[in-house]
Structures are given as structure tokens and as C-alpha cells.
Enzyme design. Structure first.
Site, PDB file in Angstrom:
ATOM      1  N   LYS A  29     -41.622 -22.269  -9.784  1.00  0.00           N
ATOM      2  CA  LYS A  29     -42.450 -21.669  -8.742  1.00  0.00           C
ATOM      3  C   LYS A  29     -43.163 -20.423  -9.281  1.00  0.00           C
ATOM      4  O   LYS A  29     -44.014 -20.534 -10.131  1.00  0.00           O
ATOM      5  CB  LYS A  29     -41.590 -21.392  -7.513  1.00  0.00           C
ATOM      6  CG  LYS A  29     -40.666 -22.568  -7.112  1.00  0.00           C
ATOM      7  CD  LYS A  29     -41.408 -23.793  -6.634  1.00  0.00           C
ATOM      8  CE  LYS A  29     -40.543 -25.049  -6.508  1.00  0.00           C
ATOM      9  NZ  LYS A  29     -39.305 -24.935  -5.780  1.00  0.00           N
ATOM     10  N   ARG A  86     -28.585 -28.687 -28.088  1.00  0.00           N
ATOM     11  CA  ARG A  86     -28.068 -28.700 -26.706  1.00  0.00           C
ATOM     12  C   ARG A  86     -27.322 -27.399 -26.390  1.00  0.00           C
ATOM     13  O   ARG A  86     -27.081 -27.082 -25.230  1.00  0.00           O
ATOM     14  CB  ARG A  86     -27.185 -29.923 -26.467  1.00  0.00           C
ATOM     15  CG  ARG A  86     -26.738 -30.074 -25.015  1.00  0.00           C
ATOM     16  CD  ARG A  86     -26.277 -31.470 -24.590  1.00  0.00           C
ATOM     17  NE  ARG A  86     -25.786 -32.300 -25.654  1.00  0.00           N
ATOM     18  CZ  ARG A  86     -24.559 -32.189 -26.209  1.00  0.00           C
ATOM     19  NH1 ARG A  86     -23.718 -31.280 -25.766  1.00  0.00           N
ATOM     20  NH2 ARG A  86     -24.218 -33.003 -27.181  1.00  0.00           N
ATOM     21  N   ASP A  90     -30.234 -17.515  -4.335  1.00  0.00           N
ATOM     22  CA  ASP A  90     -31.423 -18.204  -4.831  1.00  0.00           C
ATOM     23  C   ASP A  90     -32.597 -17.253  -4.590  1.00  0.00           C
ATOM     24  O   ASP A  90     -32.984 -17.013  -3.447  1.00  0.00           O
ATOM     25  CB  ASP A  90     -31.599 -19.523  -4.068  1.00  0.00           C
ATOM     26  CG  ASP A  90     -32.763 -20.353  -4.592  1.00  0.00           C
ATOM     27  OD1 ASP A  90     -33.728 -19.763  -5.123  1.00  0.00           O
ATOM     28  OD2 ASP A  90     -32.720 -21.589  -4.460  1.00  0.00           O
TER      29      ASP A  90
HETATM   30  C1  LIG Z   1     -38.096 -25.635  -5.668  1.00  0.00           C
HETATM   31  C2  LIG Z   1     -36.853 -24.906  -5.314  1.00  0.00           C
HETATM   32  C3  LIG Z   1     -35.617 -25.244  -5.889  1.00  0.00           C
HETATM   33  C4  LIG Z   1     -35.468 -26.397  -6.853  1.00  0.00           C
HETATM   34  O1  LIG Z   1     -36.122 -26.155  -8.042  1.00  0.00           O
HETATM   35  P1  LIG Z   1     -36.762 -27.312  -8.987  1.00  0.00           P
HETATM   36  O2  LIG Z   1     -37.368 -26.534 -10.078  1.00  0.00           O
HETATM   37  O3  LIG Z   1     -37.708 -28.097  -8.146  1.00  0.00           O
HETATM   38  O4  LIG Z   1     -35.616 -28.176  -9.433  1.00  0.00           O
HETATM   39  C5  LIG Z   1     -34.509 -24.481  -5.541  1.00  0.00           C
HETATM   40  N1  LIG Z   1     -34.599 -23.461  -4.667  1.00  0.00           N
HETATM   41  C6  LIG Z   1     -35.761 -23.117  -4.080  1.00  0.00           C
HETATM   42  C7  LIG Z   1     -35.798 -21.989  -3.117  1.00  0.00           C
HETATM   43  C8  LIG Z   1     -36.926 -23.828  -4.385  1.00  0.00           C
HETATM   44  O5  LIG Z   1     -38.077 -23.483  -3.792  1.00  0.00           O
END
Ligand SMILES: *Cc1c(COP(=O)(O)O)cnc(C)c1O
Length: 388
Positions: free
Chosen positions: A209, A60, A184
Site C-alpha cells: 500500500k 531463503r 497493523d
Molecule cells: C492489503 C492489506 C493487508 C494484506 O496485505 P497484502 O499485501 O495484500 O497481502 C493487510 N492489512 C491491511 C490493513 C491491508 O490493507
């Protein structure tokens, strides 16, 4: 010493990003060593005596399978400290939000990723923070909300409206107000922009993504060059336990290897499709930062190395007409998410939590790496059907 192995993952300095994605995070160059890092399946690690800082100790706290991915992402984002991989993008988002002091003010784009907004709203509902949502493309409006803020959350381009935030100006204003700045960078990827270079303190990713890139793994990551912030994030991950699986992390690094090629292709196709969709009789509006007439174009041109592979279109006739377009498509896959090799399309308002300011007829297109003319032909026939 004649055949001293080079350090793990070491390669010449100052490589271009499209080389880094291939060359970083490789095992030591010793005779018969594997070219790719192994998947280490072990929940615990041998140790005697006191556990000291840097010991693996337990699964962990760390796993050797995380290291190559974390080094590679750090290098791409321009951080001197390894990234931290998490179980999902949202786990990474939650960890980054935990850096806000209790009861602090979080300033966030109204069109943030809806999961990130939902986490912030839940924390606000139980009094853990105060949430101020802003129109992130309106720099002056954001500045006006920064007084007393503990954290500015940035997303650029936003999801799904593709608004462009002025990263450097906003980061400076937030710092002047005493706030931490988190970005982000999922939509753009470090190949498109490196927010740390604009003064952002912490970058988060949904690795799910573009980084992983094949719609086959859910994973997240946080990057910061700040030792103290990173130590707090490590502690958060170790205690809350949203850790990445070794195999998922391996898959993500495998995906990163082709990211430059994938994005080169998908971005070129996105630009072509946006151009053709503009002015189509079935379409009310097209948002793509690469279009010269897009409101975010000049800003995107100034701060990004590419305009990305997401296009948003608003279909005339609202939800019903937009749903008809999605129904009529045969190649584009009707599914949420983005950043995979296959082209995905989704009417965002089908999610009940999507902000009401997102038009009912808005379709988000995540352009993949298929043949551009095949993608266009499918879109064109679906738009024609919806119009009839
Ligand atoms: C998909 C996404 C998230 C969340 O990510 P997960 O891997 O689905 O938990 C956060 N920010 C953006 C911009 C996203 O497209």
C-alpha cells in the site's frame, strides 16, 4: 585512517521522518559507490565450514537486497532492530499470528482487514486458536474481552469503517492481561503513527500500500524491537518460506523515498474531499478521522500525526446506487487496494467475505496524488448521475 567509509546506511541521528524516508538504507559512501542499493540476484552465498548465526548462507534465510528496506522501515517505526520483509502483507500477518501460543485466545477488531480476519477464522476453525472479535473503538468492551487473551490485534484506523482504537490504553490493558499486542499499521503508515511508541510489541504492514505506493508490488513487513520475538519471526520466515523477492524489495524502498511527499499531498486532498462530501444530498454518511464531527476525531488527533488518505462514504440507496456512482466515474479507478499514487474507489461489500456490519452502500476512497479539483469534479458528476 583518513577516508574510512561511513557505515552502510549511516546518516546523522535524529533526522525527521520525511528525511529518513530519503536518507536511510543507502550504500556505503565510498568513491564510485552507487547511490542506490543494488538488487542482488543470488539464491546462495559463499561459505566454508560451519554455518553460524548471521551468515547469509542461502536465499531463503536472507538477501542483501532486504537489508536497506528493513533498516529504513525499522528507523521509521522507531525499532532498534531491523524490520523483516515478507512476500506479502498477509504473509507478515500470518507470521505475526504464529506468535500466539497454540490454542491461545486472539482478540481482534470485527472490522479488521478481511484477509487477516479470514486467516484468524481459518485457524480458529481448526482449533489452533480461539477468536474473539470486538468493536475496537469501544475501549471498555475490548478490555472486557482481554481476560485470558494471548494476543490483542489492533488496526487503527480500521478498514473500511475508519474507527480509531485507543492504542496506548489498549496496549497497557492487554499487557496487564498477559497478552502480546500486534498492530497493523498499513492505513496510517509510520509517518502517521508509530504504535511501538504506544507500547505495541509487533507492527505489521502491507508494504503493497503506502510504503511501496505505486500499485506495482505485493509485499509485507513485520517490525519488533523485541529480540526473542524477532528471532521467532525470522525462523518462521526461513521455514515457511514466504520470502520477498529482491527486485520487489528494491521497488518498495524506491517507493518509500517519496512517501512523505505522496502522503502530504493525498492527505490534504482527502481532508478537502471529506469536507465537501459531508452533507452532499446523495450521501448518507462520511467517515474521515480528520473531520471534527467524526466519532474518532479527538482520539486520532491525540495519537496520530495526520488523518490519512482514506475516506469512507455511504451512498443513499445502498448497493445499487453506490455501484452507479462507481460506474459513472472516469478518473477514479474502480479497483480494490489502496495507498497508490492513483485514486481508487471500491464498494467494499462486493467482496462476499466483507462483514455484514459494513453498509452495502459504503464506498472506500483511497485518495491519490492527482489534482484535487479534478478528483472532486469527477466525484461530483458521478454523484449527480447516481441521484438522477
Ligand atoms: C492489503 C492489506 C493487508 C494484506 O496485505 P497484502 O499485501 O495484500 O497481502 C493487510 N492489512 C491491511 C490493513 C491491508 O490493507
Amino acid at each position: 585512517m583518513t577516508d574510512a567509509p561511513s557505515a552502510a546506511g549511516s546518516h546523522p541521528d535524529h533526522l525527521a521522518p520525511d528525511t529518513v524516508v530519503v536518507a536511510a538504507g543507502r550504500p556505503e559512501r565510498t568513491h564510485d559507490a552507487p547511490v542506490n542499493p543494488p538488487v542482488v540476484l543470488s539464491s546462495t552465498f559463499i561459505g566454508r565450514g560451519e554455518v553460524v548465526h548471521g551468515d547469509r548462507a542461502y536465499g531463503r534465510y536472507s538477501n542483501p537486497s532486504w537489508d536497506p528496506f528493513e533498516e529504513t522501515l525499522a528507523e521509521l517505526e522507531g525499532s532498534g532492530l531491523p524490520a523483516l520483509v515478507f512476500a506479502s502483507g498477509l504473509a507478515a500477518v500470518s507470521a505475526a499470528m504464529s506468535l500466539l501460543p497454540p490454542g491461545g485466545v486472539l482478540v481482534m477488531p470485527q472490522h479488521s482487514y478481511q484477509g487477516s480476519l479470514a486467516v484468524a477464522e481459518q485457524l480458529a476453525a481448526r482449533g489452533a486458536l480461539t477468536l474473539r472479535t470486538v468493536e475496537i473503538a469501544d475501549t471498555e468492551a475490548v478490555k472486557a474481552q482481554l481476560a485470558g487473551a494471548g494476543m490483542l490485534w489492533l488496526e487503527s484506523p480500521t478498514n473500511p469503517m475508519l474507527e480509531i482504537a485507543e492504542l496506548q490504553v489498549l496496549a497497557e490493558a492487554a499487557h496487564a492481561a498477559g497478552a502480546l499486542v500486534v498492530a497493523d499499521n498499513t492505513f496510517s503508515t509510520p509517518l502517521g503513527q508509530r504504535p511501538l511508541e504506544s507500547g505495541v510489541d509487533v507492527v505489521v504492514h502491507s508494504v503493497t500500500k503506502y510504503l511501496a505506493g505505486h500499485s506495482d508490488v505485493v509485499l509485507g513487513a513485520v517490525v519488533t524491537p523485541d529480540e526473542e520475538l524477532r528471532a521467532r519471526l525470522v525462523e518462521h520466515r526461513s521455514l515457511h518460506g514466504a520470502i520477498a523477492g529482491p527486485f520487489e524489495t528494491w521497488l518498495a524502498l524506491r517507493g518509500v523515498r517519496t512517501m512523505a511527499l505522496r502522503i502530504e499531498r493525498s492527505q490534504a486532498t482527502a481532508a478537502l474531499l471529506a469536507e465537501r462530501l459531508l452533507g452532499h444530498p446523495a450521501i448518507e454518511a462520511v467517515r474521515y478521522p480528520g473531520l471534527p464531527q467524526d466519532p474518532g476525531h479527538e482520539r486520532a488527533k491525540a495519537q496520530m500525526d495526520g488523518f490519512g488518505s482514506i475516506v469512507a462514504i455511504v451512498i443513499k440507496g445502498g448497493a445499487e446506487a453506490a455501484d452507479m456512482v462507481v460506474e459513472a466515474l472516469r478518473l477514479w479507478v474502480p479497483a480494490t487496494s489502496l495507498g497508490g499514487v492513483e485514486s481508487l474507489i471500491e464498494r467494499r461489500r462486493r467482496h462476499v467475505n466483507e462483514p455484514a456490519s459494513v453498509p452495502q452502500g459504503l464506498l472506500r476512497l483511497s485518495v491519490g496524488i492527482e489534482n484535487a479539483e479534478d478528483l472532486w469534479a469527477d466525484l461530483a458528476q458521478a454523484l449527480e448521475k447516481a441521484q438522477a
